[in-house]
Design a protein around this motif. Sequence first.
Motif, PDB file in Angstrom:
ATOM      1  N   TYR A 117       0.814  -1.210   0.000  1.00 65.21           N
ATOM      2  CA  TYR A 117       0.000   0.000   0.000  1.00 65.21           C
ATOM      3  C   TYR A 117       0.851   1.265   0.000  1.00 65.21           C
ATOM      4  CZ  TYR A 117      -3.706  -3.192   1.378  1.00 65.21           C
ATOM      5  OH  TYR A 117      -4.602  -4.232   1.420  1.00 65.21           O
ATOM      6  N   ILE A 118       0.276   2.325  -0.533  1.00 63.08           N
ATOM      7  CA  ILE A 118       0.847   3.662  -0.425  1.00 63.08           C
ATOM      8  C   ILE A 118      -0.261   4.574   0.072  1.00 63.08           C
ATOM      9  CG2 ILE A 118       1.818   5.636  -1.660  1.00 63.08           C
ATOM     10  CD1 ILE A 118       3.137   3.646  -3.541  1.00 63.08           C
ATOM     11  N   PHE A 119       0.004   5.292   1.157  1.00 64.60           N
ATOM     12  CA  PHE A 119      -0.934   6.281   1.667  1.00 64.60           C
ATOM     13  C   PHE A 119      -0.536   7.640   1.101  1.00 64.60           C
ATOM     14  CE2 PHE A 119      -1.614   2.944   4.731  1.00 64.60           C
ATOM     15  CZ  PHE A 119      -2.968   3.039   5.011  1.00 64.60           C
ATOM     16  N   ILE A 120      -1.515   8.352   0.590  1.00 68.37           N
ATOM     17  CA  ILE A 120      -1.318   9.691   0.036  1.00 68.37           C
ATOM     18  C   ILE A 120      -2.096  10.620   0.955  1.00 68.37           C
ATOM     19  CG2 ILE A 120      -1.612  11.143  -2.004  1.00 68.37           C
ATOM     20  CD1 ILE A 120      -1.833   8.274  -3.487  1.00 68.37           C
ATOM     21  N   VAL A 121      -1.367  11.476   1.673  1.00 67.57           N
ATOM     22  CA  VAL A 121      -1.938  12.175   2.815  1.00 67.57           C
ATOM     23  C   VAL A 121      -1.891  13.691   2.639  1.00 67.57           C
ATOM     24  CG1 VAL A 121      -1.735  12.526   5.315  1.00 67.57           C
ATOM     25  CG2 VAL A 121      -1.232  10.276   4.325  1.00 67.57           C
ATOM     26  N   GLY A 122      -3.061  14.320   2.809  1.00 66.36           N
ATOM     27  CA  GLY A 122      -3.152  15.767   2.929  1.00 66.36           C
ATOM     28  C   GLY A 122      -2.673  16.563   1.742  1.00 66.36           C
ATOM     29  N   GLY A 123      -1.971  17.639   2.061  1.00 69.57           N
ATOM     30  CA  GLY A 123      -1.555  18.607   1.064  1.00 69.57           C
ATOM     31  C   GLY A 123      -2.581  19.719   1.025  1.00 69.57           C
ATOM     32  N   SER A 124      -3.144  19.956  -0.142  1.00 71.49           N
ATOM     33  CA  SER A 124      -4.147  21.012  -0.303  1.00 71.49           C
ATOM     34  C   SER A 124      -5.557  20.497  -0.008  1.00 71.49           C
ATOM     35  CB  SER A 124      -4.065  21.570  -1.723  1.00 71.49           C
ATOM     36  OG  SER A 124      -4.121  20.505  -2.657  1.00 71.49           O
ATOM     37  N   THR A 125      -5.639  19.352   0.617  1.00 71.39           N
ATOM     38  CA  THR A 125      -6.912  18.752   1.010  1.00 71.39           C
ATOM     39  C   THR A 125      -6.702  17.988   2.320  1.00 71.39           C
ATOM     40  OG1 THR A 125      -8.600  17.140   0.362  1.00 71.39           O
ATOM     41  CG2 THR A 125      -6.377  16.736  -0.430  1.00 71.39           C
ATOM     42  N   LYS A 126      -7.774  17.695   3.020  1.00 70.33           N
ATOM     43  CA  LYS A 126      -7.654  16.912   4.252  1.00 70.33           C
ATOM     44  C   LYS A 126      -7.814  15.416   4.003  1.00 70.33           C
ATOM     45  CE  LYS A 126     -10.688  19.295   6.788  1.00 70.33           C
ATOM     46  NZ  LYS A 126     -11.447  19.724   7.985  1.00 70.33           N
ATOM     47  N   THR A 127      -8.096  15.032   2.770  1.00 65.66           N
ATOM     48  CA  THR A 127      -8.362  13.621   2.496  1.00 65.66           C
ATOM     49  C   THR A 127      -7.087  12.783   2.473  1.00 65.66           C
ATOM     50  OG1 THR A 127      -8.266  13.910   0.112  1.00 65.66           O
ATOM     51  CG2 THR A 127     -10.425  14.123   1.149  1.00 65.66           C
ATOM     52  N   LEU A 158      -5.719   5.779  -0.425  1.00 65.89           N
ATOM     53  CA  LEU A 158      -4.962   4.550  -0.270  1.00 65.89           C
ATOM     54  C   LEU A 158      -4.827   3.882  -1.634  1.00 65.89           C
ATOM     55  CD1 LEU A 158      -3.641   2.370   1.541  1.00 65.89           C
ATOM     56  CD2 LEU A 158      -5.911   1.363   1.772  1.00 65.89           C
ATOM     57  N   TYR A 159      -3.569   3.673  -2.036  1.00 65.41           N
ATOM     58  CA  TYR A 159      -3.298   2.995  -3.305  1.00 65.41           C
ATOM     59  C   TYR A 159      -2.861   1.570  -3.007  1.00 65.41           C
ATOM     60  CZ  TYR A 159      -1.090   1.679  -7.686  1.00 65.41           C
ATOM     61  OH  TYR A 159      -0.736   1.001  -8.836  1.00 65.41           O
ATOM     62  N   ASP A 160      -3.563   0.598  -3.608  1.00 70.08           N
ATOM     63  CA  ASP A 160      -3.215  -0.815  -3.485  1.00 70.08           C
ATOM     64  C   ASP A 160      -2.348  -1.165  -4.690  1.00 70.08           C
ATOM     65  OD1 ASP A 160      -3.230  -3.671  -3.772  1.00 70.08           O
ATOM     66  OD2 ASP A 160      -4.998  -3.759  -2.479  1.00 70.08           O
ATOM     67  N   ILE A 161      -1.074  -1.421  -4.451  1.00 72.39           N
ATOM     68  CA  ILE A 161      -0.108  -1.663  -5.521  1.00 72.39           C
ATOM     69  C   ILE A 161      -0.466  -2.919  -6.306  1.00 72.39           C
ATOM     70  CG2 ILE A 161       2.317  -2.187  -6.015  1.00 72.39           C
ATOM     71  CD1 ILE A 161       2.994  -0.491  -3.481  1.00 72.39           C
ATOM     72  N   GLU A 162      -0.859  -3.981  -5.624  1.00 72.83           N
ATOM     73  CA  GLU A 162      -1.175  -5.243  -6.302  1.00 72.83           C
ATOM     74  C   GLU A 162      -2.425  -5.143  -7.171  1.00 72.83           C
ATOM     75  OE1 GLU A 162      -1.427  -8.215  -3.261  1.00 72.83           O
ATOM     76  OE2 GLU A 162       0.747  -8.254  -2.945  1.00 72.83           O
ATOM     77  N   LYS A 163      -3.456  -4.474  -6.672  1.00 72.66           N
ATOM     78  CA  LYS A 163      -4.722  -4.378  -7.398  1.00 72.66           C
ATOM     79  C   LYS A 163      -4.784  -3.166  -8.326  1.00 72.66           C
ATOM     80  CE  LYS A 163      -7.390  -6.668  -3.781  1.00 72.66           C
ATOM     81  NZ  LYS A 163      -8.427  -6.483  -2.754  1.00 72.66           N
ATOM     82  N   ASN A 164      -3.811  -2.248  -8.201  1.00 75.27           N
ATOM     83  CA  ASN A 164      -3.778  -1.013  -8.989  1.00 75.27           C
ATOM     84  C   ASN A 164      -5.072  -0.218  -8.803  1.00 75.27           C
ATOM     85  OD1 ASN A 164      -2.565   0.871 -10.740  1.00 75.27           O
ATOM     86  ND2 ASN A 164      -3.649   0.012 -12.491  1.00 75.27           N
ATOM     87  N   THR A 165      -5.500  -0.110  -7.533  1.00 76.86           N
ATOM     88  CA  THR A 165      -6.723   0.634  -7.219  1.00 76.86           C
ATOM     89  C   THR A 165      -6.423   1.738  -6.222  1.00 76.86           C
ATOM     90  OG1 THR A 165      -7.284  -0.937  -5.458  1.00 76.86           O
ATOM     91  CG2 THR A 165      -8.261  -1.323  -7.640  1.00 76.86           C
ATOM     92  N   LEU A 166      -7.237   2.762  -6.273  1.00 75.01           N
ATOM     93  CA  LEU A 166      -7.088   3.918  -5.405  1.00 75.01           C
ATOM     94  C   LEU A 166      -8.440   4.207  -4.776  1.00 75.01           C
ATOM     95  CD1 LEU A 166      -4.837   5.994  -4.776  1.00 75.01           C
ATOM     96  CD2 LEU A 166      -5.664   7.328  -6.693  1.00 75.01           C
ATOM     97  N   ILE A 167      -8.484   4.313  -3.441  1.00 77.07           N
ATOM     98  CA  ILE A 167      -9.741   4.597  -2.751  1.00 77.07           C
ATOM     99  C   ILE A 167      -9.531   5.724  -1.745  1.00 77.07           C
ATOM    100  CG2 ILE A 167     -10.646   2.239  -2.966  1.00 77.07           C
ATOM    101  CD1 ILE A 167      -9.881   1.875   0.055  1.00 77.07           C
ATOM    102  N   LYS A 168     -10.628   6.401  -1.401  1.00 79.86           N
ATOM    103  CA  LYS A 168     -10.573   7.367  -0.309  1.00 79.86           C
ATOM    104  C   LYS A 168     -10.537   6.555   0.978  1.00 79.86           C
ATOM    105  CE  LYS A 168     -12.744  11.167   2.075  1.00 79.86           C
ATOM    106  NZ  LYS A 168     -13.871  12.072   2.198  1.00 79.86           N
TER     107      LYS A 168
END
Length: 170
Positions: free
Chosen positions: A89-99, A102-112
């Motif tokens: 997994y890769i967590f993509i955190v914050g920045g210009s948003t509070k959201t 989560l990126y699942d490397i094996e499934k190539n999916t991205l979810i909030k």
Amino acid sequence: MYISGGENEQSEDFEKSVVEYNDFFCIDLNQLNFNHNNYSNADGISDNDNILTNNLTNFNEKNELNIKELPNLLEPRTWHSMIFAPDKYIFIVGGSTKTVELYDIEKNTLIKDSELNEMRSESTLCLVNNTYLYAFCGFILHQTFNCSVEKCNLRKSVRIWEYVNFNMND
């Protein structure tokens, strides 16, 4: 190496506006040939930043980099943080948003995944025992320093960020 988001300043009639991106890419660094003998500083110590930069530049000029386009981020963002959570997994955190995405490397999916309590750009992330994800400090809208810390229990099915109580001297 994973690269995501970013910004581009555009001017129209002397007014500046910032366009944020939701691009997400992976660059396969296994194909780079790191010759540590070619790059060293004045003390003869290998300079890994120069090695990576020079190799990426050389490969990019020859169009030989294996750049894989991944699903777009759900929200455009800039000045955010990312962290790898073993094993997939890769967590993509914050920045210009509070959201938090989560990126699942094996499934190539991205979810909030969840949402921070506060806006925080350029925060430092720390993963502890693959259980708690901490977001330290950062900035609010790139200007005001944010001295709070939040944590999230990754083992819960519904993830909620909570403040970490601590005493921080000025």
